[in-house]
Motif scaffolding. Structure first.
Motif, PDB file in Angstrom:
ATOM      1  N   ASN A 157       0.922  -1.269  -0.049  1.00  0.00           N
ATOM      2  CA  ASN A 157      -0.113   0.123  -0.032  1.00  0.00           C
ATOM      3  C   ASN A 157       0.807   1.294  -0.010  1.00  0.00           C
ATOM      4  OD1 ASN A 157      -2.423  -1.327  -0.193  1.00  0.00           O
ATOM      5  ND2 ASN A 157      -2.640  -1.264   2.162  1.00  0.00           N
ATOM      6  N   LEU A 158       1.966   1.282   1.018  1.00  0.00           N
ATOM      7  CA  LEU A 158       2.750   2.378   0.862  1.00  0.00           C
ATOM      8  C   LEU A 158       3.457   2.721  -0.703  1.00  0.00           C
ATOM      9  CD1 LEU A 158       4.362   1.864   4.385  1.00  0.00           C
ATOM     10  CD2 LEU A 158       2.859   3.510   3.675  1.00  0.00           C
ATOM     11  N   ASP A 159       4.038   1.484  -1.218  1.00  0.00           N
ATOM     12  CA  ASP A 159       4.583   1.645  -2.436  1.00  0.00           C
ATOM     13  C   ASP A 159       3.668   2.063  -3.803  1.00  0.00           C
ATOM     14  OD1 ASP A 159       7.199   0.756  -2.370  1.00  0.00           O
ATOM     15  OD2 ASP A 159       6.635  -1.492  -2.518  1.00  0.00           O
ATOM     16  N   HIS A 160       2.417   1.695  -3.461  1.00  0.00           N
ATOM     17  CA  HIS A 160       1.357   2.115  -4.246  1.00  0.00           C
ATOM     18  C   HIS A 160       0.926   3.573  -4.103  1.00  0.00           C
ATOM     19  CE1 HIS A 160      -2.946   2.797  -5.629  1.00  0.00           C
ATOM     20  NE2 HIS A 160      -2.737   2.048  -6.640  1.00  0.00           N
ATOM     21  N   ALA A 161       0.786   4.073  -2.934  1.00  0.00           N
ATOM     22  CA  ALA A 161       0.542   5.498  -2.746  1.00  0.00           C
ATOM     23  C   ALA A 161       1.579   6.223  -3.216  1.00  0.00           C
ATOM     24  CB  ALA A 161       0.587   5.617  -1.175  1.00  0.00           C
ATOM     25  N   PHE A 162       3.062   5.993  -2.825  1.00  0.00           N
ATOM     26  CA  PHE A 162       4.060   6.831  -3.263  1.00  0.00           C
ATOM     27  C   PHE A 162       4.013   6.831  -4.820  1.00  0.00           C
ATOM     28  CE2 PHE A 162       6.014   5.642   1.209  1.00  0.00           C
ATOM     29  CZ  PHE A 162       4.960   6.729   1.723  1.00  0.00           C
ATOM     30  N   ASN A 163       4.082   5.689  -5.587  1.00  0.00           N
ATOM     31  CA  ASN A 163       4.248   5.665  -6.846  1.00  0.00           C
ATOM     32  C   ASN A 163       3.176   6.263  -7.755  1.00  0.00           C
ATOM     33  OD1 ASN A 163       6.474   4.021  -7.003  1.00  0.00           O
ATOM     34  ND2 ASN A 163       5.103   2.150  -6.633  1.00  0.00           N
ATOM     35  N   VAL A 164       1.790   6.330  -7.068  1.00  0.00           N
ATOM     36  CA  VAL A 164       0.740   7.221  -8.000  1.00  0.00           C
ATOM     37  C   VAL A 164       0.663   8.638  -7.536  1.00  0.00           C
ATOM     38  CG1 VAL A 164      -1.637   7.619  -7.749  1.00  0.00           C
ATOM     39  CG2 VAL A 164      -1.079   5.256  -7.776  1.00  0.00           C
ATOM     40  N   ALA A 165       1.337   9.012  -6.444  1.00  0.00           N
ATOM     41  CA  ALA A 165       1.494  10.320  -6.241  1.00  0.00           C
ATOM     42  C   ALA A 165       2.816  10.948  -6.965  1.00  0.00           C
ATOM     43  CB  ALA A 165       1.940  10.403  -4.712  1.00  0.00           C
ATOM     44  N   ASN A 166       3.769  10.118  -7.172  1.00  0.00           N
ATOM     45  CA  ASN A 166       5.070  10.532  -8.289  1.00  0.00           C
ATOM     46  C   ASN A 166       4.436  10.507  -9.547  1.00  0.00           C
ATOM     47  OD1 ASN A 166       7.480   9.478  -9.628  1.00  0.00           O
ATOM     48  ND2 ASN A 166       8.069  10.902  -8.178  1.00  0.00           N
ATOM     49  N   GLU A 167       3.720   9.481 -10.190  1.00  0.00           N
ATOM     50  CA  GLU A 167       3.396   9.350 -11.381  1.00  0.00           C
ATOM     51  C   GLU A 167       2.223  10.267 -11.718  1.00  0.00           C
ATOM     52  OE1 GLU A 167       2.406   5.260 -11.982  1.00  0.00           O
ATOM     53  OE2 GLU A 167       4.507   4.733 -11.380  1.00  0.00           O
ATOM     54  N   GLU A 168       1.400  10.599 -10.710  1.00  0.00           N
ATOM     55  CA  GLU A 168      -0.060  11.383 -11.533  1.00  0.00           C
ATOM     56  C   GLU A 168       0.063  12.857 -10.671  1.00  0.00           C
ATOM     57  OE1 GLU A 168      -2.289  10.155 -13.319  1.00  0.00           O
ATOM     58  OE2 GLU A 168      -1.464   8.460 -13.422  1.00  0.00           O
ATOM     59  N   PHE A 169       0.783  13.196  -9.884  1.00  0.00           N
ATOM     60  CA  PHE A 169       0.588  14.424  -9.103  1.00  0.00           C
ATOM     61  C   PHE A 169       2.110  14.935  -9.169  1.00  0.00           C
ATOM     62  CE2 PHE A 169      -2.840  12.340  -7.277  1.00  0.00           C
ATOM     63  CZ  PHE A 169      -3.740  12.886  -7.860  1.00  0.00           C
ATOM     64  N   SER A 170       3.111  14.347  -9.799  1.00  0.00           N
ATOM     65  CA  SER A 170       4.624  14.849  -9.594  1.00  0.00           C
ATOM     66  C   SER A 170       5.157  15.021  -8.207  1.00  0.00           C
ATOM     67  CB  SER A 170       4.756  16.158 -10.517  1.00  0.00           C
ATOM     68  OG  SER A 170       4.609  15.770 -11.818  1.00  0.00           O
ATOM     69  N   VAL A 171       4.592  14.400  -7.243  1.00  0.00           N
ATOM     70  CA  VAL A 171       5.071  14.620  -5.831  1.00  0.00           C
ATOM     71  C   VAL A 171       6.305  13.553  -5.763  1.00  0.00           C
ATOM     72  CG1 VAL A 171       4.596  13.930  -3.292  1.00  0.00           C
ATOM     73  CG2 VAL A 171       2.612  14.922  -4.886  1.00  0.00           C
ATOM     74  N   PRO A 172       7.406  14.119  -5.714  1.00  0.00           N
ATOM     75  CA  PRO A 172       8.785  13.397  -5.480  1.00  0.00           C
ATOM     76  C   PRO A 172       8.608  12.187  -4.343  1.00  0.00           C
ATOM     77  CG  PRO A 172       9.195  15.843  -5.203  1.00  0.00           C
ATOM     78  CD  PRO A 172       7.809  15.527  -5.182  1.00  0.00           C
ATOM     79  N   LYS A 173       9.369  11.109  -4.471  1.00  0.00           N
ATOM     80  CA  LYS A 173       9.152  10.221  -3.488  1.00  0.00           C
ATOM     81  C   LYS A 173      10.271  10.356  -2.437  1.00  0.00           C
ATOM     82  CE  LYS A 173       8.068   6.225  -6.639  1.00  0.00           C
ATOM     83  NZ  LYS A 173       8.387   5.094  -7.202  1.00  0.00           N
ATOM     84  N   LEU A 174       9.848  10.987  -1.164  1.00  0.00           N
ATOM     85  CA  LEU A 174      10.672  11.506  -0.291  1.00  0.00           C
ATOM     86  C   LEU A 174      10.768  10.499   0.681  1.00  0.00           C
ATOM     87  CD1 LEU A 174       9.839  15.252   0.190  1.00  0.00           C
ATOM     88  CD2 LEU A 174      11.842  14.411  -1.189  1.00  0.00           C
ATOM     89  N   LEU A 175       9.574   9.472   0.813  1.00  0.00           N
ATOM     90  CA  LEU A 175       9.450   8.335   1.709  1.00  0.00           C
ATOM     91  C   LEU A 175       9.714   7.341   1.117  1.00  0.00           C
ATOM     92  CD1 LEU A 175       6.477   9.894   3.924  1.00  0.00           C
ATOM     93  CD2 LEU A 175       9.160   9.888   4.617  1.00  0.00           C
ATOM     94  N   ASP A 176      10.226   6.230   1.806  1.00  0.00           N
ATOM     95  CA  ASP A 176      10.169   4.919   1.431  1.00  0.00           C
ATOM     96  C   ASP A 176       9.532   3.948   2.070  1.00  0.00           C
ATOM     97  OD1 ASP A 176      11.846   2.303   1.268  1.00  0.00           O
ATOM     98  OD2 ASP A 176      11.960   2.934  -0.696  1.00  0.00           O
ATOM     99  N   PRO A 177       8.967   2.990   1.879  1.00  0.00           N
ATOM    100  CA  PRO A 177       8.030   1.767   2.777  1.00  0.00           C
ATOM    101  C   PRO A 177       8.991   1.291   4.079  1.00  0.00           C
ATOM    102  CG  PRO A 177       7.459   1.445   0.441  1.00  0.00           C
ATOM    103  CD  PRO A 177       8.683   2.508   0.505  1.00  0.00           C
TER     104      PRO A 177
END
Length: 189
Positions: A157-177
């Motif tokens: 779930n964490l991977d999913h959220a961070f990937n979607v936020a990055n791909e769809e909203f250009s939110v950089p992945k500052l956190l990792d699961p």
């Protein structure tokens, strides 16, 4: 988190936030890194950023908990508190009030997700990844079926959220699961 360890990124961030040019040591030895981070931490304290339990050694050594705490403190001071203060007549908003207001905003934003997401704080409530996904889902429910995440493990779930936020909203992945303490899903606690 590697980028923050030598102090250069912190000092560059402070240059932008404070609007002034800052001196830094250019060497690559540990002493240069410690001095740069010390300079950044002193400037943060001078600008009312809480640095409880965060030392220059922790940052240079790459310890994730103090680094994440430092990033959160900077966000609270310069982003969240600034926005909250603009909407307040009292300009002496305390950090805990900002956190309470931000948590309240998150809870309000997740209206309708209460059965799946129990949002009580900024620590354990986020470990299973559902709160991150629910916030994304409130902004664009067509990106994924939220219900399909309910049976997943925390890391998925964490991977999913961070990937979607990055791909769809250009939110950089500052956190990792891996930054989240391992724990069972909140529903079983």
């Amino acid at each position: 988190m590697e980028e923050i360890r030598d102090g250069h990124v912190l000092l560059s961030l402070l240059e932008v936030l404070l609007g002034k040019t800052l001196r830094r040591e250019k060497g690559r030895m540990r002493v240069h890194k410690l001095n740069n981070v010390t300079t950044a931490l002193k400037l943060l304290e001078e600008n009312r950023v809480k640095l409880v339990g965060i030392s220059n050694y922790d940052i240079v050594d790459g310890k994730s908990t103090p680094i994440l705490g430092l990033i959160w403190s900077i966000i609270l001071r310069f982003q969240v508190q600034g926005v909250m203060t603009e909407n307040e007549s009292d300009t002496t908003v305390k950090d805990f009030q900002v956190e309470k207001k931000l948590l309240s905003w998150c809870q309000t934003s997740l209206d309708g997700y209460e059965d799946a997401v129990k949002l009580k704080d900024f620590t354990s409530s986020w470990r299973d990844g559902l709160a991150f996904n629910a916030i994304i889902h409130t902004h664009n429910s067509e990106l994924f079926r939220f219900e399909s995440l309910l049976e997943n493990d925390n890391r998925t779930n964490l991977d999913h959220a961070f990937n979607v936020a990055n791909e769809e909203f250009s939110v950089p992945k500052l956190l990792d699961p891996a930054d989240f303490p391992h724990s069972p899903p909140l529903s079983s606690q």
